[in-house]
Each structure stands twice: as C-alpha cells, then as structure tokens.
Design a protein around this motif. Structure first.
Motif, short mmCIF file in Angstrom:
data_model
loop_
_atom_site.label_atom_id
_atom_site.label_comp_id
_atom_site.label_asym_id
_atom_site.label_seq_id
_atom_site.Cartn_x
_atom_site.Cartn_y
_atom_site.Cartn_z
N PRO A 1 0.81 -1.23 0.00
CA PRO A 1 0.00 0.00 0.00
C PRO A 1 0.84 1.27 0.00
O PRO A 1 0.44 2.27 -0.60
CB PRO A 1 -0.84 -0.12 1.28
N VAL A 2 1.99 1.26 0.68
CA VAL A 2 2.83 2.46 0.69
C VAL A 2 3.36 2.73 -0.72
O VAL A 2 3.30 3.87 -1.22
CB VAL A 2 3.98 2.30 1.69
N ALA A 3 3.87 1.71 -1.36
CA ALA A 3 4.36 1.88 -2.73
C ALA A 3 3.24 2.31 -3.66
O ALA A 3 3.44 3.14 -4.55
CB ALA A 3 4.99 0.58 -3.23
N ALA A 4 2.04 1.76 -3.44
CA ALA A 4 0.90 2.13 -4.28
C ALA A 4 0.57 3.61 -4.14
O ALA A 4 0.30 4.31 -5.12
CB ALA A 4 -0.31 1.28 -3.91
N THR A 5 0.59 4.10 -2.89
CA THR A 5 0.30 5.51 -2.65
C THR A 5 1.31 6.41 -3.36
O THR A 5 0.94 7.38 -4.05
CB THR A 5 0.31 5.81 -1.14
N TYR A 6 2.58 6.10 -3.21
CA TYR A 6 3.62 6.94 -3.79
C TYR A 6 3.68 6.79 -5.31
O TYR A 6 4.02 7.74 -6.02
CB TYR A 6 4.97 6.63 -3.16
N ALA A 7 3.33 5.62 -5.81
CA ALA A 7 3.30 5.44 -7.27
C ALA A 7 2.21 6.30 -7.88
O ALA A 7 2.43 7.01 -8.87
CB ALA A 7 3.08 3.97 -7.61
N LEU A 8 1.01 6.25 -7.29
CA LEU A 8 -0.09 7.03 -7.84
C LEU A 8 0.17 8.53 -7.74
O LEU A 8 0.02 9.27 -8.72
CB LEU A 8 -1.40 6.67 -7.12
N PHE A 9 0.59 9.00 -6.55
CA PHE A 9 0.80 10.43 -6.40
C PHE A 9 2.07 10.91 -7.12
O PHE A 9 2.17 12.09 -7.46
CB PHE A 9 0.84 10.81 -4.92
N GLY A 10 3.01 10.01 -7.37
CA GLY A 10 4.15 10.39 -8.20
C GLY A 10 3.70 10.72 -9.61
O GLY A 10 4.16 11.70 -10.21
N VAL A 11 2.77 9.92 -10.14
CA VAL A 11 2.23 10.19 -11.47
C VAL A 11 1.40 11.47 -11.46
O VAL A 11 1.55 12.35 -12.32
CB VAL A 11 1.38 9.00 -11.95
N VAL A 12 0.51 11.59 -10.47
CA VAL A 12 -0.37 12.76 -10.41
C VAL A 12 0.45 14.04 -10.26
O VAL A 12 0.14 15.07 -10.88
CB VAL A 12 -1.38 12.61 -9.25
N SER A 13 1.49 13.99 -9.44
CA SER A 13 2.28 15.20 -9.22
C SER A 13 2.95 15.68 -10.49
O SER A 13 2.93 16.87 -10.81
CB SER A 13 3.33 14.94 -8.13
#
Length: 696
Positions: free
Chosen positions: A35-47
């Motif tokens: 879940p941590v990697a998922a959060t940072y993966a998604l927000f890395g793209v969004v950012s």
C-alpha cells in the motif's frame, strides 16, 4: 476534438495520466500488496502529470521526466526524514519550497516541473511519518514515473510545434532575399518582401512560440538561440527600414559588396540552423560570415578617414553597416546555438555581447539565478510567497495533527496565485467545487461502504473524467473532481466513512485561507506592478546609456566600452516580469502596451552603444556634436516618459540634419533613428508616461 478529429491535448494528457496512475496503483496494491508503494506510485504520477505543467509533446515531457527523476528521489528522501518532527519539516518546507519555486527563473521547463516536485516533498507529510518505509516509497515513485514516461512517449503521440531553430532559419532565408533585393535597382524592398520580413520577425517573438520550443533556459545553447532570434529580428528590421538612395543615384561605395555578402552570410546561417551539427563543416560554414566580416571591415575603414559625406549617403551607409553587424551577430549566435562549447567565435567578436560563449552550465545557471536573487525579481517574490505559505500550512498540520495535513499544503500549492485578486477568485471557486465534490463523495462513501471492488472499478473512469474536465472547466471542477479521486483512492487503502469528505473540506479551507493571507501580504499585485516598474527602470537606464554613448561618439576616444551590466540586469528583470505577466489577467487584446517592443528597445540600446563606442575616432566638430547630443537628449526624454517630452515627429523635425558630416555622425544618427522608431512603436501601443511607475 483536435483540429483533425483526434483527441485534444487535454484528453491525451488525461488518458496518459490515468493509464500510468491506475496501472501503477493497482499493480502495487493488488499485485504486490504494497500500500505504501501504491500511494507513492499514484501520487508520483499525479504530481508530475496533473499538477506539473511541463510544456511540449508527450515525448518532450517524457525526456524531461527522465531528467527530473533524481530530483524526485532526493525530495522524497529528504521529506521522509524531515517530516518526523514539525520544526524540521517546517524548516525544510521554507528552504526547499523556496528553492523549487525559485527554479522557475531557469525557464518554462523548470517552472512547469516545480509544482509537481513540491508535491513529492509534501507527500511524506502524510502520516504515519515512517522513514523506515523509504525504500518502498522510492520504489513506488520510480515505478509510477517509469509508467508515466512510457505513456507520455508512446500513447497518442502528437506532432511537435515548429522548432525555434527552424523559425530562425526561415528568418535568415527571408533576410537573404531582402538583402539581395536591396542590392539591385531600385535598391528598395517590394511591399511583399517588407511584409514577409515583418512577419518573420514577429514569429521570433518569444511569446509567439510554444513554451517547449522557447529558448528561455540558462544554458549556453538556449542563450545563444535566444540571442540569434534577437539578432534576426534586428537584422530584418534594419533591412526593412534601410533608407533609399536619392533618386537617380547609386548606393554608396561599400554597398555593392556589403549587401551580397550579407545575403550569402544569411543563407549560410540558415543552412547552419537547419542542419545537424555533426554534418556541418565548421570551416566551410564560417567562410560566408568571414567574407561579410571582411567587407564590413573595409567599409568601416573607408569611413574612418572622417571625410564628410552627404546625409543621404551617410545614413544609408550607416544603416547598411548596422544590418551587417546584426547579420554577423546572427551568424555567431547561431553557431553557438548549434555547436555549443565547440563553437569558436571570431577573435574580434565583442566579448560583452557573447560573454556566455565557452561557459559551463553551472556558471550559467548561477549567473541566471544570481541575477534574480532580489526583491525586484518576480521569481524571487513568488518563491518567498509560496515557501512562507507552505511552511505556515505545515505548521498548522503539525501542531493541530491534521489527519490528512498534506491536503492543506496541496491546496496552498494549487490555489495560490501570483496576485491577491487571482488567489481570492480561485479560492472562491475551489471551495465551491470542493464542497460539491465532498457532498457527492460523502453520499457515495455512505452508499458503497467498504466494497473496495467498486472503488477500484470506478477509479479509472473518475480519474479520466477529472483530468479531462478539470483543465477545461476551471479550478472549481478540478477541486470537486479531485475530491472524488482521492476519496476513491484512500477507500482502497484503508476503511473509510463519509467523514473523509469532511476532513477534505476542512483541509482545503485551511490551505485556502493560508494561501489568501500570504497572497495579500506578499506582493499582492504580482507582475502587474512589477512589470511597469521594471520596464520604467530599464528605459531609464537605456536613456542614460543613449546619452552617454552619444556623448562618447561626439567626444571621440580610443574605443573603450563602458560597463553596461546595470542595463543588462534591468533588461533581464523586465523580461522575467513580462513572462509572468503573460499568465495573469490583463486588459483585452489591443489595449495593453507592447511590452516586448519596450524590452527589445533595451537590447537595441545595448547592441548599438557597444558598436558605436567600440570604433573610437576623432572628436566631432562642435555643431555636429551638439546636434547629436540634442537628438539623444530628446530620444532619452521619450524613453523616460517625461511629461514634457517632444513627440517623435517633433524630434525629427527639429534642427535640420547637416548636409555634410563625418560617417561616425551618421552612424550615431542611424542608431538614434532606429531607437526613435522603437519608442514610436512602444508609445503608439498605449504606453503613455502615466502608465509607468517613477524610478527616481
């Protein structure tokens, strides 16, 4: 739909962002149970895809993402360790927030990436503060960015806008044609050629070029390409305004050689700009410019004997030499733009004009940033404003232990504008959109409950709609739809209730209030006021330079060039203020002053004063020297916007031009004539003295 029936640029970007973000999120969360990697993966793209505005096509953005990846890793790392304590997180927000925002001084590419990089530093402020998960965080960001690079590069590619090098090459071709036409009877341009030259010059204005192709960076090649554009515009302007010889007379002696040599040089410059650097023989491409340089030197030497000449011949000769000077500057700048540090400018090239030749990137970056390290720079003002606001939001989030405190900082980052009026309008729309989005979200969360499959199936569609509709319909829709997106994301990471929407509203309200307060306190008028002040300061310094240079020509001398760095800095600050002004609300088209014309005047003052003072010569006779000083004083008064300044027509119609005078007199007069035309264009566009802010 696009021009040819395909998807628009906004739709393309929305599809790429949705594909990369959802794929990264689902793989990390459901495939790897991280879940941590998922959060940072998604927000890395969004950012980097939604919050950032990196200009260019998908492939150009993909290349930019690859270059910024190390910065993203560093920010996540630093943010993870500093977020553990509120005081260190706030201090880091002040420093890093300022540096990232101030990097906008490096051009539109850095400015576009800065908001997304800010978010990557903010993201670790979301509890739990767990530096021990740093490896997983970095892996998630890297995976998300890798998928985004692939999506940008290969999904729905779009055509690239014309490169600035190509626009400059077209201008060189037109300049060559105009020079050839001016060298033949009747020794003047046809209306069609004059229109083509003016259109080519207008196409090189930086803000008529897409941001991705605009040469605005601090590096050597960008500086040289921007310099080439300025030289090309100057060359075309001088050719269009080249005085016609008296009826029945042939042009002065140097011209039969000068204009054909200029045409060949411009043709060679066009070939240089259009060809790959590796395929061009430096010795061969330098021949045409060397030939023009030799002809210009002979023409200048003929005029150095100070023998009087008639006004008609003297003005045409001086204007032709000005055009030759611009053509040589164009050629040298083009060579630097194509070959970079491998270029070898001629030994007699003015080192002040091409000071950046041979310089390494760190020095050039330092030169750009140091020039803007002061309260008169809009980049400095914006960096102070956003860093203080982010630090205040982080303080509130830490002291009050907001469960989703990074949302408050995200609100500050996405809603704070460069003017207080813009910020207030944006906040009002954003709060309305967030409220509506929160109400819809609360209802959906209460209805769906803990069924994560529903959120997973709905997320791609909601995200695609948010990133398609938001940029088109405005900030209210963006905030409302983004509320739905983040709620659907967090509903898959942990059990949530309808109260998540309540937390979202509270955080956005806190961030909006902080952004509004700092928008009111820190330079609330943005570039609107600063642009007037910067242009007024630049024109005042240009006026001083005009008077000093003209006095130097009249007094004669050995050819020493005075320090013109204050004017160079003033021109740089005016350009940056104008760049920001373009993104702020302004009067309807046709009513705003032509700020670019004023800034180009500053460049013309720099170039002309160096050329005139660099030649030296004997003192002019008293009458001619006094005439030049009087004319320079009138032009300087126009530049300063003096209420009692004579209009341009009166400046020209004052004392009659001497019938016979040395060539240096007419060289200075031709320069003053060109500056008068610049000021005429500037004042005719609506920039009266009352619109300028006094600088003294």
């Amino acid at each position: 739909m696009g021009v040819h029936g395909g998807p628009t640029g906004t739709t393309r970007r929305a599809l790429r962002t949705t594909l990369a973000a959802c794929a990264a999120f689902f793989v990390c969360l459901y495939g790897l149970d991280r879940p941590v990697a998922a959060t940072y993966a998604l927000f890395g793209v969004v950012s980097m895809a939604a919050l950032s505005h990196v200009p260019g096509t998908g492939r150009q953005r993909a290349a930019a993402l690859v270059r910024t990846a190390p910065v993203a890793w560093a920010l996540v790392t630093v943010g993870s360790y500093l977020a553990v304590r509120t005081w260190s997180a706030v201090a880091g927000m002040l420093v890093i927030g300022f540096l990232l925002a101030f990097a906008a001084a490096a051009g539109p590419r850095a400015a576009g990436a800065a908001p997304g990089l800010q978010l990557l530093y903010i993201l670790p402020c979301f509890p739990p503060y767990a530096p021990d998960t740093l490896v997983e965080r970095l892996a998630g960001v890297t995976f998300g960015l890798a998928l985004l690079v692939l999506a940008e590069a290969f999904v729905l590619p779009e055509p690239r806008a014309p490169a600035y090098r190509e626009l400059a090459a077209r201008a060189a071709v037109i300049a060559a044609r105009c020079a050839g036409e001016l060298g033949r009877e009747p020794y003047r341009l046809s209306p069609a050629s004059a229109r083509a030259a003016q259109a080519a010059g207008e196409s090189l204005r930086p803000f008529r070029v897409t941001e991705a192709e605009r040469p605005a960076g601090p590096g050597l090649r960008d500086r040289a390409l921007g310099h080439a554009g300025l030289a090309a515009r100057t060359l075309l302007g001088r050719l269009v305004n080249l005085p016609a010889p008296p009826p029945g007379e042939r042009p002065p002696d140097p011209e039969p050689e000068l204009l054909p040599a200029l045409a060949r040089s411009a043709t060679g410059t066009a070939a240089l700009l259009r060809g790959p650097a590796a395929a061009i023989d430096p010795a061969r491409t330098a021949d045409d410019s060397d030939a023009l340089r030799l002809v210009r030197a002979r023409a200048t030497a003929r005029g150095a004997d100070e023998r009087p000449t008639t006004a008609a011949r003297g003005l045409r000769r001086a204007a032709a030499l000005e055009a030759a000077d611009a053509a040589l500057a164009f050629s040298t700048a083009a060579e630097l733009a194509v070959r970079g540090r491998r270029a070898d400018p001629p030994a007699e090239t003015d080192p002040g004009r091409f000071w950046y030749a041979g310089q390494r990137a760190p020095r050039l970056w330092w030169h750009r940033l140091a020039a803007h390290a002061g309260p008169r720079s809009v980049y400095f003002q914006n960096a102070v404003r956003i860093s203080l606001a982010l630090a205040a939001a982080r303080t509130v989030a830490g002291v009050e232990s907001l469960p989703h405190g990074f949302w408050a900082m995200l609100a500050v980052l996405s809603l704070t504008r460069t003017t207080a009026a813009q910020t207030r309008a944006t906040v009002r729309l954003a709060l309305t959109g967030t409220l509506v989005g929160a109400l819809v979200t609360a209802a959906l969360l209460a209805l769906v409950g803990g069924r994560t499959t529903v959120y997973a199936v709905a997320l791609p569609f909601v995200m695609l709609l948010a990133f398609t509709v938001g940029p088109v319909r405005g900030v209210g829709w963006s905030q409302g739809m983004f509320t739905l997106v983040v709620s659907f994301v967090f509903a898959q990471l942990a059990p949530v209730t309808w109260r998540l929407a309540e937390v979202r509203i509270m955080d956005v309200v806190i961030g909006s209030l902080i952004g509004t307060v700092f928008g009111l306190l820190a330079w609330p008028r943005g570039a609107q006021e600063e642009l007037h002040r910067a242009v007024a300061l630049m024109l005042a310094r240009a006026a001083d330079t005009v008077e000093a240079a003209t006095a130097g020509v009249a007094a004669g001398g050995s050819g020493a060039i005075p320090d013109d760095r204050p004017l160079q800095l003033a021109v740089s600050l005016a350009e940056s203020a104008f760049a920001q002004h373009q993104s702020e609300p302004r009067p309807a088209a046709g009513t705003a002053p032509d700020w670019q014309a004023a800034i180009l005047t500053g460049h013309h003052v720099l170039w002309g004063s160096r050329r005139l003072l660099g030649r030296g010569g004997r003192r002019l006779p008293g009458g001619e020297g006094g005439w030049l000083r009087e004319r320079a004083g009138a032009v300087a008064a126009l530049m300063r916007g003096a209420p009692d300044a004579a209009p341009p027509e009166a400046v020209r119609a004052g004392r009659a031009v001497p019938d016979l005078a040395p060539p240096r007199f007419f060289a200075a007069l031709a320069w003053l004539d060109s500056l008068t035309r610049d000021v005429e264009h500037w004042t005719a566009s609506g920039a009266g003295p009352e619109q300028r802010i006094p600088t003294r």
